[in-house]
Motif scaffolding. Structure first.
Motif, PDB file in Angstrom:
ATOM      1  N   THR A  29       0.654  -0.950  -0.447  1.00 23.29           N
ATOM      2  CA  THR A  29       0.089   0.251   0.048  1.00 23.29           C
ATOM      3  C   THR A  29       1.061   1.051  -0.232  1.00 23.29           C
ATOM      4  OG1 THR A  29      -1.879  -1.011   1.101  1.00 23.29           O
ATOM      5  CG2 THR A  29      -1.933   0.838   1.374  1.00 23.29           C
ATOM      6  N   ARG A  32       3.197   2.049  -2.939  1.00 26.17           N
ATOM      7  CA  ARG A  32       2.552   2.588  -4.472  1.00 26.17           C
ATOM      8  C   ARG A  32       2.811   3.763  -4.475  1.00 26.17           C
ATOM      9  NH1 ARG A  32      -2.513  -0.467  -3.239  1.00 26.17           N
ATOM     10  NH2 ARG A  32      -1.379  -2.478  -4.220  1.00 26.17           N
ATOM     11  N   ARG A  33       1.586   3.804  -2.717  1.00 27.10           N
ATOM     12  CA  ARG A  33       1.527   5.646  -3.195  1.00 27.10           C
ATOM     13  C   ARG A  33       2.340   6.506  -2.866  1.00 27.10           C
ATOM     14  NH1 ARG A  33      -0.904   5.552   3.449  1.00 27.10           N
ATOM     15  NH2 ARG A  33      -2.354   5.087   2.529  1.00 27.10           N
ATOM     16  N   ASN A  34       3.720   5.969  -2.399  1.00 24.12           N
ATOM     17  CA  ASN A  34       4.698   7.229  -2.811  1.00 24.12           C
ATOM     18  C   ASN A  34       6.127   7.078  -3.877  1.00 24.12           C
ATOM     19  OD1 ASN A  34       4.638   8.691  -0.092  1.00 24.12           O
ATOM     20  ND2 ASN A  34       4.377   6.431   0.582  1.00 24.12           N
ATOM     21  N   ASN A  39       4.049   9.296  -7.588  1.00 27.09           N
ATOM     22  CA  ASN A  39       3.979  10.112  -6.584  1.00 27.09           C
ATOM     23  C   ASN A  39       4.767  11.975  -6.853  1.00 27.09           C
ATOM     24  OD1 ASN A  39       3.761  12.096  -5.091  1.00 27.09           O
ATOM     25  ND2 ASN A  39       3.113  10.604  -2.507  1.00 27.09           N
TER      26      ASN A  39
END
Length: 320
Positions: A29, A32-34, A39
């Motif tokens: 999680t 994927r976000r960073n 991003n």
């Protein structure tokens, strides 16, 4: 940012009792976000590196045990010293699962403190300093990524192969894929392209790419889940007397029986003629009737409508 100065469990946002599955789920999680390809915010790449390092350590049972026992300086502790520390602690106080910081002024959950100066003195001539690989040793899987694609109602109905082009990551280059659209795909459904996500580190497998499907508005068809609705215009006499009229569906033309006395808004269902469903019952197709009146009447039509108005006792407003 040097992740060793922060608690790896804190970086991943998991408790010290987290299972391997919980650690992996948290990593995927956050990665994927960073991920730099996803991003572009300042600091995202540093956070991604910290998350990757924390996962490297905590996903390996051996390195996790050393980290839990010796804390931030765990990399400086040779394997045989860690084993001797555990044997000494078990001999004096029974087996346990010490907490982080034992041997550096912090106490373990069970047993005595471990004196690293005593354990390492003969090897290093005092407390250890420096050394160790910043990112651990094991392979790290790449992060999953998402992209959106828009297809037509006909594509959703029939499925098939389609070439799509997606924007690139940090390099700015576009990427092309041959995608199989499954027949019966619905709004918001995800199509998985295995191994097409972000690349892994140190030989780890790439993540997956998930294509989120959006179905474009159609000039005739309206979608509700797997059900399809289309408006079907009929003449006043067809609605009054009944008729069989042609209706175009995504699967081809069909003929629909309009019962006598049909008014605008009545929906005639064609069971199972909506979007296919590979795992269950397909949707339905609805023909929604719209009674249409000629904008201009011929003389003969006008006489007939005037005659009808004279002989008919029907009052659509009085029947309500």
């Amino acid at each position: 940012m040097v992740a060793d100065r922060r608690d790896f469990y804190e970086i991943l946002g998991v408790p010290r009792t987290a299972t391997a599955e919980e650690i992996q789920r948290a990593y995927r999680t956050l990665a994927r976000r960073n991920h730099p390809d996803v991003n572009k915010e300042p600091g995202a790449e540093d956070r991604f590196k910290d998350v990757t390092e924390a996962y490297d350590v905590l996903s390996d049972p051996k390195s996790r045990r050393k980290y839990d026992r010796f804390g931030a300086q765990w990399r400086q502790v040779p394997d045989d010293v860690e084993q001797r520390a555990g044997a000494r602690q078990r001999a004096s106080a029974g087996a346990g699962y010490p907490g982080q910081g034992a041997g550096f002024g912090g106490r373990g959950d069970v047993g005595e403190e471990v004196d690293l100066e005593d354990l390492l003195g003969s090897i290093f001539g005092g407390r250890p300093s420096g050394g160790g690989d910043r990112f651990g040793r094991g392979p790290v899987p790449g992060a999953d990524t998402e992209a959106e694609i828009t297809i037509s109602v006909e594509d959703a109905y029939h499925g098939g192969r389609r070439r799509i082009t997606l924007p690139g990551g940090a390099g700015g280059r576009t990427r092309e894929y041959e995608v199989t659209i499954p027949a019966g795909v619905t709004e918001g459904q995800r199509i998985r392209l295995a191994g097409q996500g972000s690349g892994g580190a140190r030989g780890g497998p790439s993540g997956d790419l998930y294509l989120v499907v959006h179905i474009a508005p159609h000039p005739r068809y309206k979608l509700s889940g797997r059900d399809i609705t289309v408006e079907v215009p009929v003449a006043p006499w067809e609605a009054a007397l009944g008729a069989t009229v042609p209706v175009e569906t995504p699967g081809g033309a069909v003929r629909v029986a309009v019962p006598p006395g049909t008014s605008s808004g009545r929906r005639l269902r064609l069971r199972g003629q909506g979007l296919p469903n590979p795992r269950g019952a397909p949707g339905d197709f609805y023909a929604e009737i719209r009674v249409m009146v000629p904008a201009r009447l011929s003389d003969a039509e006008r006489r007939l409508f005037e005659e009808l108005a004279t002989v008919s006792s029907y009052n659509p407003r009085g029947d309500r």
